[in-house]
Design an enzyme around this catalytic site. Structure first.
Site, mmCIF file in Angstrom:
data_model
loop_
_atom_site.group_PDB
_atom_site.id
_atom_site.type_symbol
_atom_site.label_atom_id
_atom_site.label_comp_id
_atom_site.label_asym_id
_atom_site.label_seq_id
_atom_site.Cartn_x
_atom_site.Cartn_y
_atom_site.Cartn_z
ATOM 1 N N ASP A 1 -6.856 4.162 -4.710
ATOM 2 C CA ASP A 1 -7.440 3.914 -3.381
ATOM 3 C C ASP A 1 -8.172 5.216 -3.020
ATOM 4 O O ASP A 1 -8.425 6.052 -3.897
ATOM 5 C CB ASP A 1 -6.334 3.548 -2.380
ATOM 6 C CG ASP A 1 -6.895 2.914 -1.109
ATOM 7 O OD1 ASP A 1 -7.259 1.735 -1.140
ATOM 8 O OD2 ASP A 1 -6.994 3.609 -0.077
ATOM 9 N N LYS B 1 0.868 -1.193 0.000
ATOM 10 C CA LYS B 1 0.000 0.000 0.000
ATOM 11 C C LYS B 1 0.888 1.221 0.000
ATOM 12 O O LYS B 1 2.021 1.182 0.501
ATOM 13 C CB LYS B 1 -0.864 0.024 1.267
ATOM 14 C CG LYS B 1 -2.105 0.882 1.138
ATOM 15 C CD LYS B 1 -3.176 0.131 0.408
ATOM 16 C CE LYS B 1 -4.516 0.775 0.436
ATOM 17 N NZ LYS B 1 -5.552 -0.204 0.063
HETATM 18 N N1 GLU Z 1 -7.237 0.005 -3.257
HETATM 19 C C1 GLU Z 1 -7.969 -1.192 -3.539
HETATM 20 C C2 GLU Z 1 -8.010 -2.105 -2.333
HETATM 21 O O1 GLU Z 1 -7.863 -1.667 -1.232
HETATM 22 C C3 GLU Z 1 -7.488 -1.879 -4.791
HETATM 23 C C4 GLU Z 1 -6.075 -2.363 -4.777
HETATM 24 C C5 GLU Z 1 -5.600 -2.864 -6.123
HETATM 25 O O2 GLU Z 1 -6.402 -2.951 -7.047
HETATM 26 O O3 GLU Z 1 -4.428 -3.171 -6.208
HETATM 27 O O4 GLU Z 1 -8.280 -3.273 -2.444
#
Ligand code: GLU
Length: 440
Positions: free
Chosen positions: A164, A124
């Protein structure tokens, strides 16, 4: 020092400074993992490793603002675990971003990817800012410089960012362009959630919200099969906390199934109509005004009132820590599908489950986003793109398979779905970690 205790009340490890532990989200994530680990009898060496991220990069990102001044923003990219494949996870722009929160979110990504069977690890990123205070030009400069600062740790085979909270396809396009400029050729696989024109996948923007509803449908069937409830979605009422990228799609998917969505909310507060809101109309209003404020055809309520409305279904789709010890007793919904990451604290989750509430946990409920991100990455590498029907069918198949694994583990270990979901993740991940062994 020796008096100090960790969130789980075990003595503090003298090898640890505690920098990752400062946020409630991280503390909750570790507590949940320990609880699931105890329930399943996890290998203690695996647990020890999973409680910490593999790598965390902190960067300070200078940006020339429109008025000529320079501001420096705090940014992070954290890779929690890459045993199953490259790191995967979004980039968050939010005023409360910090190392501990990003680390917790990276841990949730590891669990999410493992649970749904993707060949991806968990990561993240985030920048601490309120994006509504920056112009488009400032956001572009910030995104590009941030990408450059983390360029050595990202890449299609290393770590793949995505949108996100506070970021979208445009941010991903800037990241992809910056990375590609540095490498000298177009590298679409470095990010997912891109616009279609530069290698994005059909169905990606809607995927998280859709998945949130698929699992509600599966939960309704399961409750019926177990004689624990006889919900019919088109006769149900629902509320959606957070009317952003996930909440809007979730509300719309409920609306088209005939479910009465009586309230939705954003940072300003909520709007309520006991007869059900016209969601397509509310979406149009949101698109035009960038807020629900002033929506003419509903009553105004607070976010707290929304959480306590007497409905069948609650979808927290905004941010973490929304249902806590302070308001858990107000919740009247019987089914909760966590669209956001970590919206219910561990304490509130255990309380609500003891009251018979079915909670479909974040790592399952909102996994649709990363599942279609994975499809986007695969399509990009093959340079062969699928149609939306194929994508939605494959998404539905993975969600159902994952839901069933969680339901089976909930039965086997006599636990709630949150714990069962973590057990399902850790079962797969710990086997992989033990097979690969510890280097050197
Ligand atoms: N931000 C989204 C999550 O928390 C998607 C993450 C992604 O697609 O890599 O799952």
């Amino acid at each position: 020092m020796s008096e100090q205790t960790s969130p789980s009340n075990t003595p503090v490890n003298p090898l640890r400074s505690g920098i990752y532990d400062t946020s409630p989200l991280y503390q909750n994530a570790v507590m949940d993992l320990e609880f699931a680990g105890t329930t399943m009898g996890i290998d203690p060496n695996v647990l020890e490793r999973l409680k910490l991220p593999k790598r965390a990069l902190c960067v300070n990102v200078p940006v020339r603002m429109d008025d000529g001044s320079v501001k420096v923003f705090e940014g992070y990219r954290v890779q929690h675990n890459t045993t199953l494949g490259p790191g995967k996870g979004g980039i968050r722009f939010h005023p409360e971003v910090n190392l501990s929160e990003v680390s917790a979110l990276a841990m949730l990504m590891t669990m999410k990817c493992s649970l749904v069977g993707l060949p991806l690890g968990g990561a993240k990123g985030g920048i601490r800012l309120d994006p509504s205070q920056l112009s488009r030009a400032e956001q572009q400069a910030l995104t590009r410089r941030y990408t450059m600062e983390i360029i050595n740790v990202i890449g299609p085979e290393q770590d793949i960012p995505a949108p996100d909270v506070g970021t979208d396809g445009q941010h991903m396009a800037w990241m992809m362009d910056t990375y590609s400029m540095a490498k000298g050729n177009a590298v679409p696989g470095v990010v997912t959630g891109k616009p279609i024109e530069i290698g994005g996948s059909l169905g990606r923007p809607e995927s998280t919200g859709r998945g949130v509803i698929y699992v509600i449908e599966h939960a309704i069937e399961l409750l019926k099969k177990k004689n624990l409830g006889n919900f019919v979605l088109k006769e149900c009422s629902a509320v959606v906390h957070g009317f952003g990228k996930v909440g809007q799609v979730a509300a719309y998917e409920l609306f088209i199934r005939g479910c009465k969505v009586v309230a939705v909310s954003d940072y300003f507060g909520g709007i309520y109509d006991k007869n059900g809101l016209n969601i397509p109309e509310v979406m149009k209003y949101m698109a035009a005004n960038r807020s629900l404020k002033g929506y003419p055809k509903a009553e105004v309520i607070t976010n707290e009132q929304l959480i306590g409305l007497p409905v069948d279904i609650l979808i927290p789709a905004a941010i973490d820590g929304v249902v806590t010890k302070a308001n858990m007793k107000n919740v009247k919904a019987k089914i909760i599908s966590e669209g956001a990451n970590g919206p219910i604290t561990s304490e509130a989750q255990h309380y609500l489950e003891s009251q018979g509430v079915t909670i479909i946990p974040d790592i399952l409920a909102n996994a649709g986003g990363v599942i279609v991100s994975y499809f986007e990455w695969v399509q990009g590498m093959q340079q062969f793109f699928w149609n939306e029907k194929e994508i939605n069918e494959k998404l539905a198949e993975v969600m159902l398979r994952s839901f069933n694994r969680v339901a089976d583990n909930a039965e086997k270990y006599k636990c709630g779905m949150k714990t069962a979901a973590l057990i399902s993740s850790v079962e797969r991940l710990s086997q992989a970690m033990l097979l690969r062994g510890l280097f050197p």
